[in-house]
Design a protein around this motif. Sequence first.
Motif, PDB file in Angstrom:
ATOM      1  N   TYR A 103      16.172  19.973  22.430  1.00 41.47           N
ATOM      2  CA  TYR A 103      16.073  20.720  23.686  1.00 41.47           C
ATOM      3  C   TYR A 103      14.809  20.324  24.445  1.00 41.47           C
ATOM      4  O   TYR A 103      14.829  20.115  25.663  1.00 41.47           O
ATOM      5  CB  TYR A 103      16.060  22.229  23.415  1.00 41.47           C
ATOM      6  CG  TYR A 103      15.823  23.048  24.659  1.00 41.47           C
ATOM      7  CD1 TYR A 103      16.882  23.402  25.490  1.00 41.47           C
ATOM      8  CD2 TYR A 103      14.536  23.442  25.022  1.00 41.47           C
ATOM      9  CE1 TYR A 103      16.674  24.138  26.643  1.00 41.47           C
ATOM     10  CE2 TYR A 103      14.320  24.175  26.176  1.00 41.47           C
ATOM     11  CZ  TYR A 103      15.384  24.520  26.986  1.00 41.47           C
ATOM     12  OH  TYR A 103      15.165  25.241  28.125  1.00 41.47           O
ATOM     13  N   MET A 104      13.695  20.217  23.730  1.00 45.68           N
ATOM     14  CA  MET A 104      12.405  19.948  24.367  1.00 45.68           C
ATOM     15  C   MET A 104      12.349  18.577  25.036  1.00 45.68           C
ATOM     16  O   MET A 104      11.605  18.381  25.993  1.00 45.68           O
ATOM     17  CB  MET A 104      11.281  20.082  23.340  1.00 45.68           C
ATOM     18  CG  MET A 104      11.103  21.495  22.819  1.00 45.68           C
ATOM     19  SD  MET A 104       9.820  21.616  21.565  1.00 45.68           S
ATOM     20  CE  MET A 104       8.347  21.386  22.588  1.00 45.68           C
ATOM     21  N   LEU A 105      13.115  17.625  24.527  1.00 42.55           N
ATOM     22  CA  LEU A 105      13.125  16.284  25.117  1.00 42.55           C
ATOM     23  C   LEU A 105      14.224  16.122  26.161  1.00 42.55           C
ATOM     24  O   LEU A 105      14.412  15.045  26.700  1.00 42.55           O
ATOM     25  CB  LEU A 105      13.294  15.235  24.009  1.00 42.55           C
ATOM     26  CG  LEU A 105      12.132  15.167  23.017  1.00 42.55           C
ATOM     27  CD1 LEU A 105      12.441  14.191  21.884  1.00 42.55           C
ATOM     28  CD2 LEU A 105      10.826  14.809  23.712  1.00 42.55           C
ATOM     29  N   GLY A 106      14.905  17.210  26.439  1.00 38.24           N
ATOM     30  CA  GLY A 106      15.948  17.191  27.456  1.00 38.24           C
ATOM     31  C   GLY A 106      15.386  17.384  28.856  1.00 38.24           C
ATOM     32  O   GLY A 106      14.216  17.066  29.115  1.00 38.24           O
ATOM     33  N   PRO A 107      16.164  17.939  29.770  1.00 39.43           N
ATOM     34  CA  PRO A 107      15.757  18.057  31.174  1.00 39.43           C
ATOM     35  C   PRO A 107      14.478  18.862  31.413  1.00 39.43           C
ATOM     36  O   PRO A 107      13.833  18.695  32.441  1.00 39.43           O
ATOM     37  CB  PRO A 107      16.955  18.748  31.831  1.00 39.43           C
ATOM     38  CG  PRO A 107      18.118  18.420  30.948  1.00 39.43           C
ATOM     39  CD  PRO A 107      17.564  18.363  29.555  1.00 39.43           C
ATOM     40  N   THR A 108      14.108  19.739  30.478  1.00 42.07           N
ATOM     41  CA  THR A 108      12.929  20.585  30.693  1.00 42.07           C
ATOM     42  C   THR A 108      11.631  19.965  30.177  1.00 42.07           C
ATOM     43  O   THR A 108      10.568  20.587  30.290  1.00 42.07           O
ATOM     44  CB  THR A 108      13.105  21.961  30.018  1.00 42.07           C
ATOM     45  OG1 THR A 108      13.250  21.762  28.609  1.00 42.07           O
ATOM     46  CG2 THR A 108      14.322  22.687  30.557  1.00 42.07           C
ATOM     47  N   ALA A 109      11.676  18.776  29.627  1.00 39.40           N
ATOM     48  CA  ALA A 109      10.491  18.171  28.999  1.00 39.40           C
ATOM     49  C   ALA A 109       9.293  18.097  29.937  1.00 39.40           C
ATOM     50  O   ALA A 109       8.157  18.385  29.542  1.00 39.40           O
ATOM     51  CB  ALA A 109      10.830  16.784  28.463  1.00 39.40           C
ATOM     52  N   GLY A 110       9.517  17.701  31.171  1.00 39.97           N
ATOM     53  CA  GLY A 110       8.417  17.590  32.123  1.00 39.97           C
ATOM     54  C   GLY A 110       7.763  18.925  32.424  1.00 39.97           C
ATOM     55  O   GLY A 110       6.538  19.021  32.561  1.00 39.97           O
ATOM     56  N   TYR A 111       8.571  19.972  32.524  1.00 44.12           N
ATOM     57  CA  TYR A 111       8.030  21.301  32.784  1.00 44.12           C
ATOM     58  C   TYR A 111       7.205  21.794  31.589  1.00 44.12           C
ATOM     59  O   TYR A 111       6.149  22.391  31.770  1.00 44.12           O
ATOM     60  CB  TYR A 111       9.158  22.294  33.079  1.00 44.12           C
ATOM     61  CG  TYR A 111      10.011  21.905  34.248  1.00 44.12           C
ATOM     62  CD1 TYR A 111       9.576  22.120  35.563  1.00 44.12           C
ATOM     63  CD2 TYR A 111      11.251  21.304  34.059  1.00 44.12           C
ATOM     64  CE1 TYR A 111      10.365  21.751  36.643  1.00 44.12           C
ATOM     65  CE2 TYR A 111      12.042  20.928  35.132  1.00 44.12           C
ATOM     66  CZ  TYR A 111      11.600  21.151  36.420  1.00 44.12           C
ATOM     67  OH  TYR A 111      12.372  20.772  37.491  1.00 44.12           O
ATOM     68  N   LEU A 112       7.704  21.532  30.377  1.00 44.51           N
ATOM     69  CA  LEU A 112       6.981  21.945  29.177  1.00 44.51           C
ATOM     70  C   LEU A 112       5.628  21.235  29.104  1.00 44.51           C
ATOM     71  O   LEU A 112       4.620  21.852  28.748  1.00 44.51           O
ATOM     72  CB  LEU A 112       7.813  21.661  27.927  1.00 44.51           C
ATOM     73  CG  LEU A 112       9.127  22.448  27.807  1.00 44.51           C
ATOM     74  CD1 LEU A 112       9.904  22.027  26.560  1.00 44.51           C
ATOM     75  CD2 LEU A 112       8.874  23.952  27.799  1.00 44.51           C
ATOM     76  N   ALA A 113       5.599  19.954  29.437  1.00 46.79           N
ATOM     77  CA  ALA A 113       4.326  19.229  29.487  1.00 46.79           C
ATOM     78  C   ALA A 113       3.429  19.823  30.573  1.00 46.79           C
ATOM     79  O   ALA A 113       2.203  19.927  30.406  1.00 46.79           O
ATOM     80  CB  ALA A 113       4.573  17.744  29.748  1.00 46.79           C
ATOM     81  N   GLY A 114       4.038  20.228  31.671  1.00 46.93           N
ATOM     82  CA  GLY A 114       3.281  20.843  32.756  1.00 46.93           C
ATOM     83  C   GLY A 114       2.615  22.146  32.350  1.00 46.93           C
ATOM     84  O   GLY A 114       1.542  22.484  32.866  1.00 46.93           O
ATOM     85  N   PHE A 115       3.229  22.880  31.419  1.00 46.95           N
ATOM     86  CA  PHE A 115       2.619  24.121  30.941  1.00 46.95           C
ATOM     87  C   PHE A 115       1.237  23.853  30.345  1.00 46.95           C
ATOM     88  O   PHE A 115       0.306  24.636  30.522  1.00 46.95           O
ATOM     89  CB  PHE A 115       3.502  24.797  29.885  1.00 46.95           C
ATOM     90  CG  PHE A 115       4.803  25.344  30.402  1.00 46.95           C
ATOM     91  CD1 PHE A 115       5.060  25.453  31.759  1.00 46.95           C
ATOM     92  CD2 PHE A 115       5.789  25.751  29.511  1.00 46.95           C
ATOM     93  CE1 PHE A 115       6.266  25.965  32.228  1.00 46.95           C
ATOM     94  CE2 PHE A 115       6.989  26.268  29.959  1.00 46.95           C
ATOM     95  CZ  PHE A 115       7.235  26.378  31.319  1.00 46.95           C
TER      96      PHE A 115
END
Length: 197
Positions: A103-115
């Motif tokens: 899940y983390m390497l899917g479409p939301t990966a950039g947002y998670l890194a942004g956190f």
Amino acid sequence: MASAVATTHKPLIDVAVPASGAARWAVWVVLAIAGSLVLWASAKVQVPFYPVPMTLQTLAIMVIAAAYGWRLGLATILLYLAEGAFGLPVFSGTPERGIGLAYMLGPTAGYLAGFIVEVVIVGWFAERGAVRSPLALFPVMLVAAALVLALGFAYLSTLIGVEAAWNGGVVPFLLGDLVKVAVASLLIPAAARLVRK
């Protein structure tokens, strides 16, 4: 804003819960766990909003960063991400859209890194006095929130293209993020005044 961030201040949490030595580390561990649970809960809360429902996750991240400072804030967000990596359903799209690293390497990966970037920026400026004034805190949080969207957009655009990433991954969240930045930038200075009294 330069005068508001000229010197280093104790994070609000250190003022509210003073501790040193081993006690300080114990407090940090408890606060990091508590913060990760707040992030977990905030990711699951959906507030009706236009044009899409709004989660409270980025609001919680900004508040934690401003209250904890960048070091404890960073430890908290890394713990939260580690919980997600180990398969706990801590994110807004889990477990419905997958769990763990997949899940983390899917479409939301950039947002998670942004956190991570958001926590460091807000926490760093908070430790330099930005928490004393909404006028100082608002632009800091606005830039940090914009970087989350920018990193999310950059990664998402490699998966679905620039136009789709912009229309689906940035535009629907602009108004909600602005509201959350405004709320956090008003809430934290008010809390700071109470704590420092």
